[in-house]
Design a protein around this motif. Sequence first.
Motif, PDB file in Angstrom:
ATOM      1  N   VAL A  45      45.088 -17.890  11.120  1.00  0.00           N
ATOM      2  CA  VAL A  45      43.641 -17.817  10.946  1.00  0.00           C
ATOM      3  C   VAL A  45      43.201 -16.405  11.329  1.00  0.00           C
ATOM      4  CG1 VAL A  45      41.401 -18.661  11.747  1.00  0.00           C
ATOM      5  CG2 VAL A  45      43.310 -20.260  11.478  1.00  0.00           C
ATOM      6  N   SER A  46      42.415 -15.799  10.451  1.00  0.00           N
ATOM      7  CA  SER A  46      41.905 -14.455  10.754  1.00  0.00           C
ATOM      8  C   SER A  46      40.383 -14.469  10.784  1.00  0.00           C
ATOM      9  CB  SER A  46      42.381 -13.445   9.709  1.00  0.00           C
ATOM     10  OG  SER A  46      41.779 -13.732   8.461  1.00  0.00           O
ATOM     11  N   VAL A  47      39.822 -13.448  11.423  1.00  0.00           N
ATOM     12  CA  VAL A  47      38.371 -13.267  11.421  1.00  0.00           C
ATOM     13  C   VAL A  47      38.036 -12.316  10.271  1.00  0.00           C
ATOM     14  CG1 VAL A  47      36.379 -12.413  12.716  1.00  0.00           C
ATOM     15  CG2 VAL A  47      38.239 -13.592  13.908  1.00  0.00           C
ATOM     16  N   GLU A  48      37.123 -12.755   9.397  1.00  0.00           N
ATOM     17  CA  GLU A  48      36.787 -11.983   8.202  1.00  0.00           C
ATOM     18  C   GLU A  48      35.275 -11.811   8.103  1.00  0.00           C
ATOM     19  OE1 GLU A  48      40.781 -11.678   7.164  1.00  0.00           O
ATOM     20  OE2 GLU A  48      39.029 -10.631   6.380  1.00  0.00           O
ATOM     21  N   PRO A  49      34.848 -10.912   7.230  1.00  0.00           N
ATOM     22  CA  PRO A  49      33.397 -10.829   6.995  1.00  0.00           C
ATOM     23  C   PRO A  49      32.892 -12.184   6.481  1.00  0.00           C
ATOM     24  CG  PRO A  49      34.559  -9.018   5.932  1.00  0.00           C
ATOM     25  CD  PRO A  49      35.612  -9.952   6.424  1.00  0.00           C
ATOM     26  N   LEU A  50      31.599 -12.443   6.684  1.00  0.00           N
ATOM     27  CA  LEU A  50      31.013 -13.706   6.246  1.00  0.00           C
ATOM     28  C   LEU A  50      31.366 -13.949   4.779  1.00  0.00           C
ATOM     29  CD1 LEU A  50      29.109 -15.919   7.342  1.00  0.00           C
ATOM     30  CD2 LEU A  50      27.234 -14.698   6.248  1.00  0.00           C
ATOM     31  N   GLY A  51      31.915 -15.123   4.497  1.00  0.00           N
ATOM     32  CA  GLY A  51      32.276 -15.448   3.117  1.00  0.00           C
ATOM     33  C   GLY A  51      33.752 -15.232   2.828  1.00  0.00           C
ATOM     34  N   GLY A  52      34.467 -14.588   3.755  1.00  0.00           N
ATOM     35  CA  GLY A  52      35.904 -14.469   3.583  1.00  0.00           C
ATOM     36  C   GLY A  52      36.351 -13.051   3.248  1.00  0.00           C
ATOM     37  N   SER A  53      37.661 -12.867   3.281  1.00  0.00           N
ATOM     38  CA  SER A  53      38.237 -11.542   3.042  1.00  0.00           C
ATOM     39  C   SER A  53      37.809 -11.012   1.682  1.00  0.00           C
ATOM     40  CB  SER A  53      39.768 -11.638   3.093  1.00  0.00           C
ATOM     41  OG  SER A  53      40.315 -10.481   2.506  1.00  0.00           O
ATOM     42  N   PRO A  54      37.325  -9.776   1.629  1.00  0.00           N
ATOM     43  CA  PRO A  54      36.928  -9.210   0.335  1.00  0.00           C
ATOM     44  C   PRO A  54      38.127  -8.748  -0.492  1.00  0.00           C
ATOM     45  CG  PRO A  54      36.480  -7.646   2.115  1.00  0.00           C
ATOM     46  CD  PRO A  54      37.015  -8.886   2.763  1.00  0.00           C
ATOM     47  N   THR A  55      39.307  -8.675   0.123  1.00  0.00           N
ATOM     48  CA  THR A  55      40.453  -8.085  -0.581  1.00  0.00           C
ATOM     49  C   THR A  55      41.491  -9.119  -0.987  1.00  0.00           C
ATOM     50  OG1 THR A  55      41.718  -7.767   1.449  1.00  0.00           O
ATOM     51  CG2 THR A  55      40.209  -5.984   0.825  1.00  0.00           C
ATOM     52  N   GLY A  56      41.388 -10.352  -0.498  1.00  0.00           N
ATOM     53  CA  GLY A  56      42.405 -11.346  -0.836  1.00  0.00           C
ATOM     54  C   GLY A  56      43.551 -11.403   0.160  1.00  0.00           C
ATOM     55  N   VAL A  57      43.580 -10.457   1.096  1.00  0.00           N
ATOM     56  CA  VAL A  57      44.546 -10.525   2.201  1.00  0.00           C
ATOM     57  C   VAL A  57      43.757 -10.359   3.501  1.00  0.00           C
ATOM     58  CG1 VAL A  57      46.539  -9.667   0.911  1.00  0.00           C
ATOM     59  CG2 VAL A  57      45.005  -8.063   2.051  1.00  0.00           C
ATOM     60  N   PRO A  58      44.334 -10.765   4.632  1.00  0.00           N
ATOM     61  CA  PRO A  58      43.567 -10.668   5.878  1.00  0.00           C
ATOM     62  C   PRO A  58      43.127  -9.231   6.159  1.00  0.00           C
ATOM     63  CG  PRO A  58      45.538 -11.995   6.198  1.00  0.00           C
ATOM     64  CD  PRO A  58      45.642 -11.390   4.832  1.00  0.00           C
ATOM     65  N   THR A  59      41.869  -9.071   6.532  1.00  0.00           N
ATOM     66  CA  THR A  59      41.364  -7.730   6.855  1.00  0.00           C
ATOM     67  C   THR A  59      40.966  -7.627   8.326  1.00  0.00           C
ATOM     68  OG1 THR A  59      39.090  -8.344   6.297  1.00  0.00           O
ATOM     69  CG2 THR A  59      40.418  -7.417   4.529  1.00  0.00           C
TER      70      THR A  59
END
Lengths: 235, 185
Positions: A208-222
């Motif tokens: 589980v990763s912390v991403e910007p609201l709505g999820g990773s913008p790149t498709g991999v964990p950021t």
Amino acid sequence: MNYNRPELLDRLAAEYVLGLLRHRARARFERLCAELPAALTARQRWEERLLPLSLALAPVAPDANRWPQIERAIAALNGASAAPRVAPRSGARRWWPVAAAAALVGAALLVGKLTYWSEPAWEPVAVLAPANAAPLWRLERSADGAQITIRTLGPITLNATKSYELWILPSAGGNPVSLGLMPRYGKLERRLTPAQRSLLAAARQIAVSVEPLGGSPTGVPTGPVVIVASVMRAT
Amino acid sequence: MATALDGNELDELLERCARRDAEALRALYARTAPQLLAILVRMLGTRTAAEDALQDVFIRIWQQAGQFARVKGRAMAWMVAIARNRAIDLQRAGRPSVLLEAAELAGAEQMRVEGPAEHAEFGAAHEALRRCLEILGTAQRQCLLLAYQRGLTHERIALSIGQPLGTVKSWVRRGLQSLRACMES
């Protein structure tokens, strides 16, 4: 406990609405309301009786930024749950009045058994806990592996501008594959694509990763990976 | 901006939310967020925690609108229950909270009458509840108000008012019985 005694039901309902039931009793009463119309009616009566106490408070205007944040969160949520909704499990849930009644007189073993019997179609995949902290979610999959359920196990606290995202760490290596966003409360059922399904079936670990609201913008964990958990193998 | 808590209008907005009409949620927010935030501030103690909870509440309203069973005038009770439940969950999750000061306890004694309760639809119910609370003994009334408006548990009420737990439980129980009898008479 005999729920045919209206005065007992009424007292439980009143204490529920006041917020005086302890956590487990509270959850039991909520389940009872889903099964026993008299319990729901008693609860709604108390909600209405006491409602004026809530409406008598002087209103407090929310911060002007709050609504846009809610809008974004809902847009993200709609995106995350775009998969077809899974029909609720039925049938065995009728056990719950019995389970709730038994629990209230302390027959905890019986409850455990009934709970187990009532949900035979889901198997555990992982319990997700940050290092040295209490578990936050439980992940299960349907017997055919086509759906997952993510249940929150405790309060999920996260900055309102962030989301938690679930990832499969493929056993063959390569980039993590997203399984979507994590719920902040309650449970979320999600249908997997055939690719996600086979990756999860073979995976040894998820994260589980912390991403910007709505999820990773790149498709991999950021963002930072806050949980890595082992996938339980079906025996 | 219309701020009246018109029961029928709220029912309709919730039904539109169930049909995934985002504009209806915006209207619902405009009508009800200040009242729901007041409840959350009172229960959670800080503005920041209350605003975060408010966001959760509206997400939940959006997600659960399909479960709202239309009964005339129930919409506000339904939304208030969602807000209160969220606050109770957060409180029980170990949010640190201080014991109430004597001045605050005195404040909890009051049942304030300003604000939306002046709207006719809720005015009669408000008056009936106020009359029935007045009939209760001071200690019973104080326990019920601390539980409902502050979200305090039996234990925290006992600590706040300096009474034994058993006494508080008995006051709550008797207070609820009297309140029900009065409001049904």
